[in-house]
Design an enzyme around this catalytic site. Structure first.
Site, short mmCIF file in Angstrom:
data_model
loop_
_atom_site.label_atom_id
_atom_site.label_comp_id
_atom_site.label_asym_id
_atom_site.label_seq_id
_atom_site.Cartn_x
_atom_site.Cartn_y
_atom_site.Cartn_z
N TYR A 57 0.90 -1.38 0.05
CA TYR A 57 0.04 0.05 0.04
C TYR A 57 0.80 1.52 -0.05
O TYR A 57 1.82 1.34 0.63
CB TYR A 57 -0.94 -0.04 1.32
N HIS A 87 -4.02 16.44 -3.15
CA HIS A 87 -4.43 16.71 -1.96
C HIS A 87 -4.20 17.95 -1.32
O HIS A 87 -4.58 18.24 -0.41
CB HIS A 87 -3.65 15.43 -0.91
N ASN A 199 1.12 11.76 5.52
CA ASN A 199 0.43 10.75 6.24
C ASN A 199 0.74 11.02 7.60
O ASN A 199 1.62 10.15 8.35
CB ASN A 199 0.41 9.46 5.78
N TYR A 282 -18.26 31.46 45.71
CA TYR A 282 -17.38 30.30 44.94
C TYR A 282 -16.34 30.85 44.23
O TYR A 282 -15.09 30.27 44.07
CB TYR A 282 -18.34 29.44 44.30
N ARG A 285 -13.73 31.40 46.86
CA ARG A 285 -13.41 30.39 47.78
C ARG A 285 -13.05 29.22 47.11
O ARG A 285 -12.20 28.26 47.58
CB ARG A 285 -14.77 30.18 48.41
N PHE A 331 -1.87 7.06 12.00
CA PHE A 331 -2.20 8.32 11.43
C PHE A 331 -3.47 8.88 12.20
O PHE A 331 -3.82 10.07 12.06
CB PHE A 331 -2.64 8.60 10.07
N GLU A 416 -12.66 5.15 4.65
CA GLU A 416 -12.04 6.01 5.69
C GLU A 416 -13.30 6.35 6.37
O GLU A 416 -13.75 7.62 6.45
CB GLU A 416 -11.24 7.19 5.36
#
Length: 511
Positions: A57, A87, A199, A282, A285, A331, A416
């Site tokens: 791959y 990409h 990646n 609060y 405190r 990844f 994916e």
């Protein structure tokens, strides 16, 4: 021979402080000799895969849904170049230079681990870009945080190819022009290299790591700003007694109570239980419980950051010693997505409590001080709208604090089918940090004004320093003036870390 102001990377020992030195201090980077050997060994294994035309791959196949498409030996270089161009789909504003430098360093560090198969010459080009300050123009938006930060990292690699855009000496240029001016030769990608470069989780980790570094400082400063308010409102210090916090045994809570006592030591404005009042509200405190919880959360995130900046997040991973390539999911940004969502929530709570203290300072029904801290109310509005601004920032934080990590949109034709949205989580944490920094600055400014109405005051060891540093920048408000100028001055004081550094150098490190 080790050079001063040079950070040596080997994939295993990078620290957050070193990351900041490269990102903000422009320290140069060099790959260790041990790492060079690992990189070369991994690369030889990739070359062997290509030569034998094994089906692996990302080396001899397409990507994502196209992983079942086999690529011939004579097309592997085209495959990598096409990957980067296709990409590079980022949109939005460009990341700041400091973030880009952090991204580049983290990618170098991950690749020097020797499990990605990149050529040393390619890796050296990225190092040279860091050292010669060629900073790719990387859009902030477009990453799903799995498979890694593909789109933004592709913009980084475009410049390595002499494509895209980059900043060089403050000017936005074409990638080719920036590389030419810096005298860096663009590269041609070989097998696996495009995938190796994009990646991973380095974009989301860079953004979140820098935010984490700043959050640690801001959490300490929030104790200082709370202490100033504590004095202005004559707070009861019994609540910081160590016995109380040991009974609950949360580390951050115990640290905060110790900080408050150290910062307030020597003050004549604080009170004891029953002297003036029995209990504080609060927001005074419960400072140790509120701030302490955020400190614990930030420390949790820091642990995740320290692991991730030295992690191998590539796919596939190459185990040359075992003669094995494993296609995996390192990844996936989920470990950091959850952490950075948590960071954003922790920072938002620091702002929430600070804004409530600001409100108590300006509200005469709660403070015992003049309304909105001005002597001539009506004619003057004093700090009225400063509280509005703090409230606006806090409200925006509440929207931003919605977790990104619970969302997922399937991609790549459902190959994916679960993604982390980690880059969104990191950017949200950064934006919440920005807002919270400004709320803390407003509290410092407002508390200093409140102290002007306390006669014969003797401030604590830490608060005296904080007050004096505020007054070096901004005078007491006697009549209305343009307030944003004052606020910006204190924001700059906060973001410079001068105040926290000076306090720690005088009274010891805060926890």
């Amino acid at each position: 021979m080790f050079l001063l102001n040079t950070i040596y990377v080997d994939g295993n020992n990078l620290t957050l402080e070193e990351l900041v030195k490269v990102a903000r201090g422009y320290c140069e980077v060099e790959i260790s000799q041990e790492a060079i050997q690992k990189v070369n060994k991994s690369r030889k294994y990739v070359d062997k895969i290509v030569e034998k035309e094994k089906i692996v791959y990302g080396i001899t196949t397409g990507f994502g849904k196209f992983s079942n498409v086999v690529i011939s030996k004579d097309q592997v270089e085209t495959l990598q170049s096409s990957l980067i161009k296709s990409h590079a789909c980022g949109v939005g504003n460009h990341f700041p230079v400091e973030t880009v430098r952090a991204i580049m360093l983290l990618r170098v560090n991950a690749l020097t681990k020797g499990y990605s198969g990149i050529r040393l010459s390619t890796l050296n080009t990225l190092v040279e870009m860091i050292n010669k300050q060629v900073h790719p123009a990387i859009p902030e938006k477009g990453s799903l945080g799995s498979s890694g930060d593909l789109a933004p990292l592709a913009h980084m690699v475009l410049v390595m190819l002499g494509e895209g855009e980059a900043y060089y000496k403050g000017e936005l240029l074409s990638g080719k022009e920036a590389m030419d001016k810096a005298d860096i030769k663009p590269i041609t990608l070989s097998a696996k290299e495009g995938l190796a470069l994009i990646n991973g989780t380095q974009v989301l980790t860079a953004v979140g790591a820098l935010a984490t570094y700043d959050a640690i400082k801001l959490a300490k400063l929030s104790d200082v700003s709370a202490s100033l308010t504590f004095e202005a409102l004559r707070g009861i210090t019994d609540v910081f007694d160590e016995k109380v916090h040991l009974l609950r045994n949360h580390i951050g809570q115990m640290k905060c109570s110790k900080n408050m006592l150290k910062i307030l030591e020597g003050s004549n404005l604080t009170t004891r239980q029953g002297e003036i009042k029995v209990q504080d509200p609060y927001s005074l405190r419960c400072v140790p419980q509120i701030h302490g919880a955020s400190k614990d959360a930030i420390n949790y995130v820091l642990d995740k950051v320290n692991k991730e900046i030295n992690a191998a997040t590539d796919n596939p991973l190459i185990f040359s010693d075992e003669d094995e390539v494993i296609s995996c999911g390192n990844f996936h940004g989920q470990p950091m997505a959850l952490a950075f969502d948590f960071l954003g929530i922790a920072l938002a709570e620091l702002a929430n409590s600070a804004e409530r203290r600001i409100e108590r300072l300006v509200n005469p029904a709660l403070s015992g001080l003049p309304g909105f801290l001005t002597e001539h109310g009506g004619l003057n509005s004093g700090f009225m709208i400063a509280q509005y601004t703090a409230a606006s920032l806090v409200s925006e934080n509440k929207v931003l604090a919605h977790p990104a990590s619970v969302d997922s949109i399937p991609s790549s034709a459902n190959q994916e089918d679960h993604v982390s949205m980690g880059s969104i989580a990191a950017r949200k944490a950064r934006d919440i940090l920005y807002n919270t920094t400004r709320v803390i600055a407003i509290e410092l400014l407002t508390a200093a004004q409140g102290l002007e109405f306390r006669e014969d005051r003797r401030l604590g060891k830490g608060t005296r320093i904080a007050y004096e540093m505020v007054r070096e920048e901004v005078d007491k408000l006697s009549e209305d003036r343009i307030m944003y100028v004052d606020i910006e001055k204190i924001i700059n004081l906060v973001t410079s870390n001068k105040m926290i550094n000076q306090i720690e150098s005088s009274i010891g490190e805060l926890l």
